[in-house]
Scaffold this active site. Structure first.
Site, PDB file in Angstrom:
ATOM      1  N   ASP A  95       0.857  -1.181   0.000  1.00 14.76           N
ATOM      2  CA  ASP A  95       0.000   0.000   0.000  1.00 14.76           C
ATOM      3  C   ASP A  95       0.896   1.235   0.000  1.00 14.76           C
ATOM      4  OD1 ASP A  95      -2.091   1.743   0.128  1.00 14.76           O
ATOM      5  OD2 ASP A  95      -2.887   1.029   2.032  1.00 14.76           O
ATOM      6  N   ILE A  96       1.226   1.723  -1.210  1.00 14.93           N
ATOM      7  CA  ILE A  96       2.173   2.822  -1.352  1.00 14.93           C
ATOM      8  C   ILE A  96       1.514   4.098  -1.891  1.00 14.93           C
ATOM      9  CG2 ILE A  96       4.124   1.255  -1.620  1.00 14.93           C
ATOM     10  CD1 ILE A  96       4.001   1.844  -4.656  1.00 14.93           C
ATOM     11  N   LYS A  97       0.373   3.953  -2.581  1.00 13.41           N
ATOM     12  CA  LYS A  97      -0.417   5.087  -3.104  1.00 13.41           C
ATOM     13  C   LYS A  97       0.442   6.121  -3.838  1.00 13.41           C
ATOM     14  CE  LYS A  97      -4.136   4.776   0.310  1.00 13.41           C
ATOM     15  NZ  LYS A  97      -3.575   3.823   1.289  1.00 13.41           N
ATOM     16  N   ARG A  98       1.321   5.659  -4.701  1.00 13.93           N
ATOM     17  CA  ARG A  98       2.180   6.570  -5.439  1.00 13.93           C
ATOM     18  C   ARG A  98       1.397   7.289  -6.549  1.00 13.93           C
ATOM     19  NH1 ARG A  98       4.825   5.847  -1.341  1.00 13.93           N
ATOM     20  NH2 ARG A  98       6.972   5.137  -1.298  1.00 13.93           N
ATOM     21  N   THR A 123      -0.742  -0.178  -4.666  1.00 17.23           N
ATOM     22  CA  THR A 123      -1.820   0.799  -4.790  1.00 17.23           C
ATOM     23  C   THR A 123      -1.275   2.076  -5.419  1.00 17.23           C
ATOM     24  OG1 THR A 123      -1.431   1.654  -2.548  1.00 17.23           O
ATOM     25  CG2 THR A 123      -3.068  -0.107  -2.797  1.00 17.23           C
TER      26      THR A 123
END
Length: 289
Positions: A95-98, A123
């Protein structure tokens, strides 16, 4: 394709995804007292949770922020956790949401799909534009990786942007969903879902049928269960015949031991019990569609 593997794991083990959002305040005193380095503390706690649940969950979601906060030693624990999950044969979502474009996005893709921090899914945040997604697609097509793209999130602030009306043509999140659906078809697995999935918060029951019907072949990562208020009845409409999505719970599972007098010694057993309770809650509400 990676989505086929995840689909099969859900078929065998249910929808519960254990979130390893491992903050120090979540860790029992016995571990804090017995281990001295941050990487050992974080990893040993995670390892106990993983070992206690790996036979009953299809995957784990590891939120990078909880490891980045501790610098190099925290990232060492992150690396060891990802490797341990994958070596045990389970699926891991980083879960990094880059969100970025061009060469920067290519570097993010390499960082999280290769080398020390390799994961199966990551993500991404699409709100910078869909050219921020393009650099990851080669990994989806050629290296058996997957994406979960933020669609409609579970936080109250989602309404600030995601719910805005686009010139009378619907909400922003519906537009994003249509774009995800458009690019997902090229990466379909045998299971009938794409390796490009979407993140949909499981705290908005009134919208779930609409989103599921609109994104029929998109696999969902569904946060919001447990500590954020979501229940089984809130998430089952995102599923089809009990599959088509994974339901994440982090604090609700990894801190469940705090409710019990003997929890410090048996934190992993209580995490397992929390998973089983969550599975029962979801399965009791599951619809056959």
């Amino acid at each position: 394709m990676i989505i086929d593997r995840l689909y099969e794991e859900v078929e065998k083990k249910g929808n519960v995804c254990v979130g390893l959002d491992t903050a120090l305040e979540y860790i029992p005193s016995t571990i804090l007292n017995n281990y001295h380095s941050i990487d050992d503390i974080l990893f040993y706690f995670n390892k106990r949770i993983i070992d206690a649940t790996i036979d009953i969950v299809p995957c784990y979601k590891v939120q990078i922020a909880f490891y980045e906060a501790h610098g190099l030693n925290g990232m060492l624990a992150y690396k060891k956790t990802l490797e341990y999950i994958r070596n045990k044969g389970s699926v891991v979502v980083a879960d990094i949401k880059r969100a970025d474009i061009s060469s920067t996005a290519k570097a993010y893709a390499r960082a999280h799909f290769e080398g020390d921090f390799e994961s199966d899914f990551i993500t991404l945040n699409p709100y910078m534009g869909f050219d921020s997604i393009t650099p990851y697609l080669d990994y989806v097509e050629n290296k058996n990786k997957g994406l979960f793209i933020l669609l409609r999130t579970s936080n109250d602030g989602a309404k600030d942007i995601q719910y805005l009306d686009i010139n009378g043509n619907g909400k922003v999140y519906n537009y994003i969903g249509d774009k995800i659906k458009d690019i997902s078809y090229k990466y379909m697995g045998k299971c009938g879902y794409s390796s490009i999935g979407a993140v949909v918060g499981g705290t908005h029951l009134e919208e779930s049928d609409e989103i599921r019907n609109r994104l029929g072949k998109v696999f969902f990562l569904i946060p919001g269960y447990g500590a954020q208020g979501g229940k089984g009845k809130d998430v089952v409409s995102y599923l089809k015949n009990g599959n088509g999505g994974i339901v994440n719970s982090s604090r609700g599972i990894i801190t469940s031991y705090k409710k019990y007098d003997d929890g410090v010694e048996k934190f992993d057993s209580y995490a397992r019990d929390a998973v089983l309770d969550m599975k029962e809650d979801i399965s009791s509400e599951t619809k056959t569609i």
